[in-house]
Structures are given as C-alpha cells and as structure tokens.
Write a protein that holds these residues in place. Structure first.
Motif, short mmCIF file in Angstrom:
data_model
loop_
_atom_site.label_atom_id
_atom_site.label_comp_id
_atom_site.label_asym_id
_atom_site.label_seq_id
_atom_site.Cartn_x
_atom_site.Cartn_y
_atom_site.Cartn_z
N TYR A 68 6.10 1.71 4.56
CA TYR A 68 6.15 0.27 4.31
C TYR A 68 5.62 -0.51 5.51
CZ TYR A 68 7.99 -4.43 3.88
OH TYR A 68 8.12 -5.80 3.85
N ILE A 69 6.06 -0.13 6.72
CA ILE A 69 5.61 -0.82 7.93
C ILE A 69 4.10 -0.64 8.10
CG2 ILE A 69 5.78 -0.89 10.44
CD1 ILE A 69 8.12 -2.17 8.89
N GLN A 70 3.59 0.55 7.82
CA GLN A 70 2.15 0.79 7.91
C GLN A 70 1.39 -0.16 6.98
OE1 GLN A 70 0.60 3.02 9.92
NE2 GLN A 70 -1.48 2.75 9.13
N ALA A 71 1.87 -0.27 5.75
CA ALA A 71 1.22 -1.16 4.78
C ALA A 71 1.33 -2.62 5.20
CB ALA A 71 1.84 -0.96 3.40
N TYR A 72 2.49 -2.98 5.76
CA TYR A 72 2.70 -4.36 6.20
C TYR A 72 1.74 -4.71 7.34
CZ TYR A 72 4.96 -8.44 8.24
OH TYR A 72 5.21 -9.70 8.76
N ILE A 73 1.58 -3.81 8.30
CA ILE A 73 0.68 -4.05 9.42
C ILE A 73 -0.77 -4.14 8.95
CG2 ILE A 73 -0.18 -3.12 11.60
CD1 ILE A 73 2.65 -4.17 11.76
N GLU A 74 -1.14 -3.24 8.05
CA GLU A 74 -2.52 -3.23 7.53
C GLU A 74 -2.86 -4.51 6.79
OE1 GLU A 74 -2.66 0.29 5.22
OE2 GLU A 74 -3.02 1.64 6.93
N ASN A 75 -1.86 -5.17 6.25
CA ASN A 75 -2.08 -6.41 5.50
C ASN A 75 -1.81 -7.67 6.32
OD1 ASN A 75 -2.60 -5.87 2.38
ND2 ASN A 75 -1.20 -4.28 3.12
N HIS A 76 -1.43 -7.48 7.58
CA HIS A 76 -1.11 -8.64 8.43
C HIS A 76 -2.40 -9.34 8.85
CE1 HIS A 76 0.72 -11.12 11.51
NE2 HIS A 76 1.93 -10.70 11.13
N SER A 77 -2.45 -10.64 8.71
CA SER A 77 -3.68 -11.41 8.98
C SER A 77 -4.06 -11.43 10.45
CB SER A 77 -3.51 -12.84 8.48
OG SER A 77 -2.41 -13.48 9.14
N ALA A 78 -3.11 -11.20 11.35
CA ALA A 78 -3.39 -11.30 12.78
C ALA A 78 -3.77 -9.96 13.42
CB ALA A 78 -2.18 -11.88 13.52
N ILE A 79 -3.83 -8.91 12.62
CA ILE A 79 -4.15 -7.57 13.13
C ILE A 79 -5.62 -7.26 12.90
CG2 ILE A 79 -3.67 -5.10 12.89
CD1 ILE A 79 -1.45 -6.66 14.25
N ASN A 80 -6.30 -6.72 13.94
CA ASN A 80 -7.70 -6.33 13.83
C ASN A 80 -7.81 -5.05 13.00
OD1 ASN A 80 -10.35 -5.36 14.26
ND2 ASN A 80 -10.47 -6.43 16.20
N LYS A 81 -8.42 -5.16 11.82
CA LYS A 81 -8.49 -4.02 10.90
C LYS A 81 -9.54 -2.99 11.31
CE LYS A 81 -5.60 -6.39 8.34
NZ LYS A 81 -5.65 -7.69 9.01
N ASP A 82 -10.40 -3.35 12.28
CA ASP A 82 -11.44 -2.42 12.72
C ASP A 82 -10.98 -1.52 13.86
OD1 ASP A 82 -13.28 -3.48 10.89
OD2 ASP A 82 -13.81 -5.10 12.29
N MET A 83 -9.75 -1.72 14.32
CA MET A 83 -9.22 -0.90 15.40
C MET A 83 -8.03 -0.09 14.90
SD MET A 83 -9.62 -3.66 18.53
CE MET A 83 -9.61 -2.42 19.84
#
Length: 413
Positions: free
Chosen positions: A337-352
């Motif tokens: 769940y936390i992994q999915a939450y982080i992956e969908n967080h707008s402030a997280i760089n998805k390319d890293m």
C-alpha cells in the motif's frame, strides 16, 4: 624655468635685512608651502576631472565595468599620480639649499609611488573581481582566491622594490637574500601558502563552488558557501550564523557537498517507521475482504488472493491452520500500500528510485523504510513532503492492524 624659483624668496628676504641663514630657511618654508598648496590643488582638480569624465563615460556605456571602476575608486587613485609627478619635479627646488634632506625625502616619495601603484592595481583587480561575479557562468567560481593570489604577488614585488629603494641594493641581490631566508618565510606564510595551493586544487578539481551546500561536522558547518578566498571559506549556516573554514581543510579533511543532489532531479527521502513485531500477523479471509475496500490496493489484493488460493488448492494445503501454505500478511499488504501511495504521490519524482523496503529487525521492532526522491529540493518544501507522507502512513497503520513501536515508560507513584 623652475630653477629661477630656487632663491626667489631668498633674495626678497635678504632685501628685508634678514640674515642669510634665516632667509634660507624662510625661502624653503615658503616654497614648501607653495608646493603643498599646488599638490592639494592639482589633486582636487584632477580628481574632479577624472571622476566627471568616468561618470559621463559610464552613463553612456552599456557595460557596468566602468561603473565598478568608480565604485572601487580607481579614478580617484589614478588622480593621485598627478600630484606625485609634481612633487617629484619640484621638491629638489624646495630643498635645493638642504641637500641632506633631498635623498631621504626622495626615497619616501618613491615608496609612496610604489604604494600608490599597488593601490591603483588593487582598485582595478577589485573591479575585475566584482565584474566577473556578475557573469552567470563565473558566479560560482572562487574569483576572490584568484584576485588574492595576484595581489599577494603584487605586494611581494612592491615590498621588494621599496626595500631596494631604501637600501640602494640591486633587486637581484634582494631576491638572493630572500632565498636564503625562505625557510623563515615559509614558516611565517605557511597558512597563506597552504591556502594558495588549496585554492588552486579546489578550482581545478571543481570541488566546491560559491552557492554549494556543504556539511563539515568538524567545523560545525552546514549551509551555503558564500565566499571562497585564499585563507578561508565562509559558510552561512541554516541558522544564519557564519562558519569560517580554512581553505586548505577542504583538501585535508572530509566534507559533504550536496551539489550532486541539487543538480539531480530530486532530493532523497530515506526514513523508516518502526513496526511493533507482535502486531504482524497472517490475514484471514475476513481481513482480506476489509482490505479490498482500500482502492490503492484493491487490484493487488484480488490478484494475490486468487494466486494464493489457486496455489493452495492445487497443492492440497490444509488451511484449517492458517500458517499452512501461502498467505498474505498485514505487514506485506501495508508495504504494498505504501509503495502504491508513494508512486502516486504528486511530489515524488517518478523517474528516480521509488522503494518501500523492510530492514533487518531490531530490538525495537521491524523498520519499514521509504526510499524515494522528492521533485522539490527546497528544504522547507522537502520537509513538508516528508511530513505529509508520514502523516498519512501513521494514520493508515491501524487499518492494517499494525502498531508503531513506542517505549512504554512506567512511573511509580
């Protein structure tokens, strides 16, 4: 022309029945007063003309170099050359009858000329320093160090010339004597020499730039580099205090430069929650049905439940005992769940890198760590993003029947 002035007032005082000795001294005093007057007058007029000329030129020029020349008083210092030339030309006339005064005064004037030349050169170098700092690609370079190195050599040459003027020895003999005293000079200027070498290495290797965020625990430095010069590096810490670090310490001691983070696409988040080990359990069918209502992991739970049931059925697993076969755990589902939450967080760089991982259990519990990179690297926003994520995690934990480890302090009454 000027030679006729040598005894002009002497003859006048003799005509007034002054003694020859008194007339000689009075002649010198009057001529000296006139010379001083002309020195100040010529200095004033030259300064006015040069400053006005530079100001007019600076107003029409598109570059700010000439403005900086005025700011660093280059025209004012250059103006002092005119009274210096007048003094060199006229002082032999003033002291014509006092030849014993002429030699020491001439030496003093020449030394003043050396100092004035150094001061003019300093104004020009300071102008170049300020001008280079206005060029974007040079803003983060240690310009101060380069200028100080040049000024160091200028002062050494100036001192050498002054010493030669005073002692009347040759410049070659002076430097020969200087070489013999090199051991003492090395001891006196040890920090300057070390700083000079360090400045060159820092510049060549691009180890540090103005504006870099560095951390150097030995000196209590944690902030932005605001100045790099020959002897020290100034760091403005985040509490607005200033730490001065010897320049040579940057090549002899360890420090952390955060420039790589600043230049990258994100700032690393690496923080963990400690889960109480006794709260970890296998999930029952009822538990799984409840977790399906959490939208971020609905598909994951359905797929995993289907795969597990298929495996257990094909292998005739006895599920009357929950531990048998394959199972879902509340910690495993929470981690997903936390992994999915982080992956969908707008402030997280998805390319890293984005990762939620379980670290080795400790006496306190099981660390569940988030490893990701925030898109916003500014400190205050970075801390806000971390707080936002962990606020959510702490509030989400009870939905998975997990508990955070806390020390249980019991006090006796």
């Amino acid at each position: 022309m000027f030679e006729n002035l040598r005894h002009y007032f002497y003859d006048y005082f003799i005509s007034l029945d002054f003694s020859e000795s008194s007339a000689t001294y009075l002649n010198m005093i009057v001529l000296l007063s006139i010379l001083v007057f002309f020195i100040f007058l010529s200095d004033f007029i030259t300064r006015k003309i040069l400053l006005q000329a530079f100001s007019n030129f600076a107003g029409k020029s598109k570059t700010n170099f000439d403005d900086l020349l005025i700011t660093h008083k280059a025209p004012r210092n250059i103006a002092h050359l005119v009274p210096l030339v007048i003094t060199l030309k006229l002082f032999p006339i003033v002291f014509y009858d006092f030849p014993s005064f002429e030699v020491p005064i001439e030496k003093l004037i020449k030394i003043y000329g050396v100092v004035l030349f150094i001061w003019i050169l300093r104004s020009v170098l300071k102008t170049f320093e300020s001008y280079f700092k206005t060029i974007p690609r040079l803003k983060d370079k240690p310009i101060d160090s380069y200028i100080q190195v040049v000024m160091l050599f200028v002062w050494i040459i100036g001192v050498a010339v002054s010493f030669v003027v005073i002692t009347d020895i040759s410049i070659i003999k002076f430097f020969t004597t200087l070489g013999a005293a090199s051991a003492i000079l090395l001891l006196i200027f040890k920090d300057t020499i070390l700083g000079f070498v360090a400045s060159i290495q820092v510049a060549v290797n691009d180890t540090i730039r103005i504006g870099d965020w560095i951390t150097m625990e030995k000196y209590g430095a944690d902030g932005d580099v605001i100045e790099i010069n020959l002897s020290t590096v100034q760091v403005q810490n985040f509490d607005k205090t200033i730490t001065n670090i010897p320049t040579y310490a940057l090549i002899s001691d360890a420090f952390k430069n955060w420039r790589g983070m600043s230049d990258s696409g994100g700032r690393r988040i690496k923080r963990a929650l400690i889960i109480r080990a006794t709260s970890v359990k296998y999930l029952t069918s009822d538990d799984i049905e409840k977790l399906k209502d959490i939208q971020l992991i609905t598909d994951y739970v359905n797929k995993r439940q289907s795969d597990i049931e298929s495996f257990n059925s094909s292998h005739n697993i006895d599920k009357s005992v929950l531990i048998n076969g394959r199972n879902l755990t509340n910690l495993g589902v929470f981690r997903k769940y936390i992994q999915a939450y982080i992956e969908n967080h707008s402030a997280i760089n998805k390319d890293m890198t984005i990762m939620t991982r379980q670290l080795a259990p400790s006496p306190e519990g099981i660390p569940l760590e988030i490893y990701a990179f925030s898109s916003d690297k500014r400190w205050e926003n970075y801390e806000y993003i971390i707080s936002d994520i962990f606020d959510h995690m702490l509030a989400a934990i009870p939905y998975f029947d997990l508990e955070i480890f806390e020390y249980d302090f019991k006090f006796k009454a």
